[in-house]
Design a protein around this motif. Sequence first.
Motif, PDB file in Angstrom:
ATOM      1  N   GLY A   1      10.303  -3.748  -3.274  1.00 49.00           N
ATOM      2  CA  GLY A   1      10.634  -3.051  -2.204  1.00 49.00           C
ATOM      3  C   GLY A   1       9.648  -2.793  -1.262  1.00 49.00           C
ATOM      4  N   ALA A   2       8.462  -2.916  -1.357  1.00 52.31           N
ATOM      5  CA  ALA A   2       7.506  -2.717  -0.302  1.00 52.31           C
ATOM      6  C   ALA A   2       7.762  -3.233   0.895  1.00 52.31           C
ATOM      7  CB  ALA A   2       6.074  -2.948  -0.842  1.00 52.31           C
ATOM      8  N   SER A   3       7.372  -2.569   2.131  1.00 51.19           N
ATOM      9  CA  SER A   3       7.567  -3.159   3.483  1.00 51.19           C
ATOM     10  C   SER A   3       6.639  -4.313   3.582  1.00 51.19           C
ATOM     11  CB  SER A   3       7.205  -2.316   4.517  1.00 51.19           C
ATOM     12  OG  SER A   3       7.955  -1.034   4.254  1.00 51.19           O
ATOM     13  N   MET A   4       7.177  -5.449   4.124  1.00 52.93           N
ATOM     14  CA  MET A   4       6.226  -6.828   4.607  1.00 52.93           C
ATOM     15  C   MET A   4       6.141  -6.634   6.003  1.00 52.93           C
ATOM     16  SD  MET A   4       4.490  -9.559   3.715  1.00 52.93           S
ATOM     17  CE  MET A   4       5.240 -10.314   2.166  1.00 52.93           C
ATOM     18  N   VAL A   5       4.943  -6.775   6.700  1.00 55.71           N
ATOM     19  CA  VAL A   5       4.586  -6.492   7.928  1.00 55.71           C
ATOM     20  C   VAL A   5       3.710  -7.726   8.381  1.00 55.71           C
ATOM     21  CG1 VAL A   5       3.433  -5.042  10.025  1.00 55.71           C
ATOM     22  CG2 VAL A   5       4.376  -3.966   7.897  1.00 55.71           C
ATOM     23  N   GLN A   6       4.548  -8.339   9.550  1.00 60.54           N
ATOM     24  CA  GLN A   6       3.725  -9.585  10.112  1.00 60.54           C
ATOM     25  C   GLN A   6       2.542  -8.967  11.022  1.00 60.54           C
ATOM     26  OE1 GLN A   6       4.260 -12.820   9.530  1.00 60.54           O
ATOM     27  NE2 GLN A   6       2.334 -13.183  10.366  1.00 60.54           N
TER      28      GLN A   6
END
Length: 386
Positions: free
Chosen positions: A204-209
């Motif tokens: 569930g961690a956020s993926m940031v481009q």
Amino acid sequence: MTLEILYHRPILAARLSKLIMQVAVGSAASSGVFLAAPRRTGKSTFAREDLRPALEAAGAIVLYADLWKDLTKDPGVVIVEAIREAVGRNEGFITRLAKASGMEKVNVGGLSFSLDKIGLGKDIDLTRALIALSDESKQMIVLMIDEAQHAITTDDGVAALFALKAARDELNSSKHHGLRIVCTGSNRDKLAMLRNSKDQAFFGASMVQFPTLDKDFIDWFCANLDLEHALDPSEVFQLFQESGYRPELLGAAADEIRFDLTLNPQAIPTRFAVLVRAQADELNANLKKVIHSLTPIQSAVIRVMSAKGESYAPFEAPTMELYAKAMEKAGIDASNVKVEIPGVQQALIALQEKKLVWKASRGVYAVDEHVIVDLLREDGLLDDLS
Ligand SMILES: Nc1ncnc2c1ncn2[C@@H]1O[C@H](COP(=O)(O)OP(=O)(O)OP(=O)(O)O)[C@@H](O)[C@H]1O
Ligand SMILES: [Mg+2]
């Protein structure tokens, strides 16, 4: 371009630091934040030179573990060492930890407490070490893990991630001051493996481009270049985009011009463009050579893996059909070949040896670098394969 001279991105760093530290209602940021960007585009430089100071300025203690710095070290060990190093920075941390671990008297200057006690399966686990850091400093802890995907290639690495998950859950409770884990890496699919399934540590961690260097960087670069003839920033930006946002290609071209004493200053802009393009082409040409020397089954496997991305399942029946389809499209007569599991397994091993494919510890695969997918797509080799 000398290496000490860096272009800073304080605004981006401040924004990210806020995103990491202040958890909004409903946000998953406390589970961890993942930053992905292609190879050689300045991730590590940004993490060390801009993001770390921004987090510190916002009141966090920052721990940094680079899992690629020394490839002979197990990633699990590198993570443990980053935590030991932070504990060792301050006598207060050591005293608290020593007391917490049942030592009556603490002789900090002497050897009565050794940082070696901290580790996986040691007297003091990572959670306790991080709790001592948090309680003593009353600050939020941010652990940055560079090339985090490397952690899931070994058992100790996976164990360290799980230990961090436990520590994170404990430190993010109201009793302590919070732990944030920031993972960076070159490949989105690989990083995604750390958070996609429920049994992974960062579900569930956020993926940031992560944003690549922009036009302002190019303006800065052109203004500070000091060649005999100025370069036009908009032309250079065009070249920068074409060559994958990699600052080194520009730096190397500029160096070559600097050392070419016979070059007429008027010819510098044209020469610069030629040099940048030549380097970018060379990098891709090497990769293409490797791709074109694959056997039909190896080629089919990497094409299907590229087309499927995160949802690639190497041995499932529909995937096996896709391999056959890929081979047919490459002009192999399908009635002659039967795609079977052992053949696919062998192809996967060969692709790993050629560094086109990467394997996580539990048999999950990803294409090693996104540029491979791009090259295949440009050549139309991924059409109708997903
Ligand atoms: N802000 C910047 N200003 C000037 N040069 C930069 C900057 N960021 C990166 N570079 C240059 O680009 C190169 C790659 O940078 P860096 O190692 O940070 O990238 P990376 O994305 O972490 O690479 P890798 O994929 O190998 O981990 C280095 O030579 C570095 O000096
Ligand atoms: Mg890096």
